[in-house]
Structure formats: C-alpha cells, structure tokens
Design an enzyme around this catalytic site. Structure first.
Site, PDB file in Angstrom:
ATOM      1  N   LYS A  53     -18.277  -9.196 -10.981  1.00 38.74           N
ATOM      2  CA  LYS A  53     -18.685  -8.690 -10.029  1.00 38.74           C
ATOM      3  C   LYS A  53     -19.571  -7.348  -9.889  1.00 38.74           C
ATOM      4  CE  LYS A  53     -17.000  -7.710  -5.097  1.00 38.74           C
ATOM      5  NZ  LYS A  53     -15.924  -7.523  -4.502  1.00 38.74           N
TER       6      LYS A  53
ATOM      7  N   HIS B 262      -6.013  -1.931  -1.377  1.00 41.65           N
ATOM      8  CA  HIS B 262      -5.845  -3.643  -1.977  1.00 41.65           C
ATOM      9  C   HIS B 262      -5.445  -4.035  -3.637  1.00 41.65           C
ATOM     10  CE1 HIS B 262      -9.840  -3.732  -3.945  1.00 41.65           C
ATOM     11  NE2 HIS B 262      -9.524  -4.322  -4.418  1.00 41.65           N
TER      12      HIS B 262
ATOM     13  N   ASP C  66      -5.818  -5.658  -6.973  1.00 40.79           N
ATOM     14  CA  ASP C  66      -6.654  -7.017  -7.952  1.00 40.79           C
ATOM     15  C   ASP C  66      -5.648  -8.327  -8.407  1.00 40.79           C
ATOM     16  OD1 ASP C  66      -8.507  -5.811  -6.979  1.00 40.79           O
ATOM     17  OD2 ASP C  66      -8.942  -5.294  -8.931  1.00 40.79           O
TER      18      ASP C  66
ATOM     19  N   HIS D   2      -6.031   0.225  -4.953  1.00 40.75           N
ATOM     20  CA  HIS D   2      -7.273   1.203  -5.033  1.00 40.75           C
ATOM     21  C   HIS D   2      -8.472   1.096  -4.046  1.00 40.75           C
ATOM     22  CE1 HIS D   2      -7.486  -2.833  -7.015  1.00 40.75           C
ATOM     23  NE2 HIS D   2      -9.454  -2.828  -7.304  1.00 40.75           N
TER      24      HIS D   2
END
Length: 335
Positions: free
Chosen positions: A202, A221, A223, A277
C-alpha cells in the site's frame, strides 16, 4: 470522478486555512489533545547486523511483546532499492488526477486493490486525510497487474525488486519471533500459510494539510495482517499507543518499521501484541509511507499455535479462516 480525492481537496484548501468539516476531529480526539508530551519512552531500534544472534532474537521478541512494534536498521534491504521504490510512488502521486484514476479501485470491488480514498465515514462521522494505492506483490499467482501503475515506466521493475528483498527480511523476522517463543524456526511463518503468504503493498499519501492540528491521516487501528513491514518518507507522523499514551515514532534514517498485526497476536496466543497506531499530517509537506501487509490466504485457518497451549495457557482466541476474521474486522463485528 465518483469520489473526491483528498489530494484534490488539499490543493483547494491550502490557501484558505480551513478544512472541510468531515475531516475535523471532535475536540477530545484532536492530535494536540491526545499526543503524549511527557518524557518519551525509547521506541525499540534494532540492529539486524548484530553478530550475537541470541541477543537479536531476544530484542525482537521483547519489542514485539512490549510494543508490538520496532524499527529495524542494517536490515540488508539496499538503500538504492528503497530510494527507487519511494521515487516511483512519489512520481505516481505527482501525476495529473486523470492519470491516477486509470488505476482506481472499481466501485463494486471485493478486493482493496487499486487507487482510492477511504471515503466511508468512520464511527464519529469523520474521514481521514489520505489517499492510497493498493496492490499485491506476492505470490505471482495472486498479482493483478491491472493495478500496477505503468507510470513511471520503472514502477513494476522496482516493486518486483523490493518484493524480493522484503520477503527475505520478513523471513528473518518470522524466524526470530518463532525462536523467541521457543518454537521451531519456521513455526510462525507456517502458522500463516508459509510460502502461500500474500504480500500486499500500500502506498499511503497524506497531502499537506492547512490544519494538521484538527485531523489525522489514519485514525487509531491495529492491522489485521500477520506482519506489516513499512518504509516511511522523512516526514514524521506515525504514533503508537504505549501504556495508554500516544507516542511519536521519531524518524530514523534508513530504518524499516515493523508492526505486529492481529494474526501474530492470535498465533502467539497474546504473547506478541498487535500495535494500535495512527498517523498525523503535516502542514508543509506530504507524508508518504509504503507498508507491505503480510496476510494469510483467505481460506487459511489461523489460531493459537498448539505447542504454546497447555492448562496454564489455554487458547485466548478462536481459530478461524482469515477471510472470516477480515469480514468481522471490516464490519466491526465481534470475533
């Protein structure tokens, strides 16, 4: 264009010193109100050239347990490869809007791949200040070159070269995480599908923002990947949560950032932590990052590794197919 890109909004906002209301976070959640200003604990920076292998394994395991996060230096990914990866991504986001839209994620797509903007509003009705490009870089059977930019011309070459190096680095991390738990060296990688692991690149693009005090590039959030291996540009912005404090991750030149994801936490039965993070934005410069998410195949079942379980350490997580985990996470359903 169906979705207004944040890069376009940013270019229209820069001289006005205001941003649209949907990007303005609630007062109690703004960056200045929530960022820790006290003595900053030292985020682990780990030297992968350490000749003392036991020390290296211990440091990786400790950082992954205490922080779920570390920065790796002397990681053996050539600086020139990283420079060209960054150059190609920066060039892509500098092209005219209509040229980027050629690679847009289709509106009805089930996959995240393509150029896009996270346009759905979040729980508080707000939006993050970022655009992105997603595409798989491994395994070859899962690559869809439709979403690999043909501009600049060297984009494919450098992404394939970086993909080779990042897989070698990931194998070292998995090995240390396994040995740090007293497991066979290949146990952690095999827990996520071994050679079938999918590597999804990404590019995050956070345009300059006239009011960086009001918004975030990405909200808090974890991962859902196993590991996330990230190359940042020199503009700081990454923050991690430690002991209930949001802490700035300082920019370390030539470092690779490693996040533990949800699948690592599950497989280690909670020993390693999936790091919470978020990302702040900058008034003067675009912040960019190149995370690669290492994910199990969709139908691969991930659960706590059996060798770690006993009467004193029963399973804390359900075993489930990764696609089911992802569906629950994306739709905010209980796991």
């Amino acid at each position: 264009m169906e979705v207004e890109r944040v890069q376009v909004i940013a270019s229209l906002s820069l001289n006005s010193n205001v941003i649209p209301a949907e990007f303005d976070m609630p007062e109690s959640e703004k960056p200045d109100a929530t960022t820790f200003r006290g003595p900053i604990p030292e985020i682990p920076v780990i030297d992968f050239s350490d000749p003392d292998e036991e020390n290296l394994i211990r440091r990786i395991a400790e950082a992954s347990k205490e922080w779920g996060f570390f920065q790796a230096v002397n990681h053996n990914i050539p600086a020139e490869v990283i420079r060209r990866l960054q150059e190609a991504g920066t060039e892509f986001f500098g092209f005219p809007q209509e040229e980027k839209e050629v690679y847009a994620k289709p509106g009805d797509a089930q996959s995240a791949e393509g150029y896009g903007t996270k346009h759905q509003k979040l729980e508080n009705g707000k939006k993050p200040w970022s655009d992105h490009l997603f595409h798989r870089i491994w395994p070859p059977s899962r690559i869809n070159y439709q979403f690999w930019p043909k501009i600049p011309s060297y984009y494919r070459e450098v992404n394939e070269e970086y993909g080779t190096h990042v897989r070698g680095f990931a194998d070292k991390v998995f090995r240390s995480l396994s040995l740090g738990l007293g497991l066979e060296a290949n146990a952690m990688k095999e827990a996520f599908g071994g050679e079938e692991l999918e590597y999804i690149l990404k590019i995050n693009y956070y345009p300059p923002c006239p009011r960086p005090d009001l918004t975030f590039g990405v909200l808090a959030h974890t991962d859902m990947s196993a590991l996330t291996i990230l190359v940042p540009n020199e503009v700081p912005g990454l923050q991690v949560l430690k002991d209930d404090h949001w802490i700035d991750a300082k920019y370390v030149p030539n470092a690779i950032i490693v996040h533990m994801g949800d699948q690592i936490e599950i497989a280690s039965n909670g020993y390693y932590k999936s790091v919470l993070h978020r990302t702040t934005v900058n008034k003067e410069k675009a912040r960019m990052s190149w995370p690669v998410f290492l994910e199990p195949p969709l139908e691969f079942v991930v659960g706590p590794i059996s060798q770690l379980l006993n009467e004193q350490n029963p399973p804390k997580y359900k075993s489930k197919m990764f696609k089911d985990y992802a569906y629950c996470k994306l739709n905010k359903l209980p796991q």
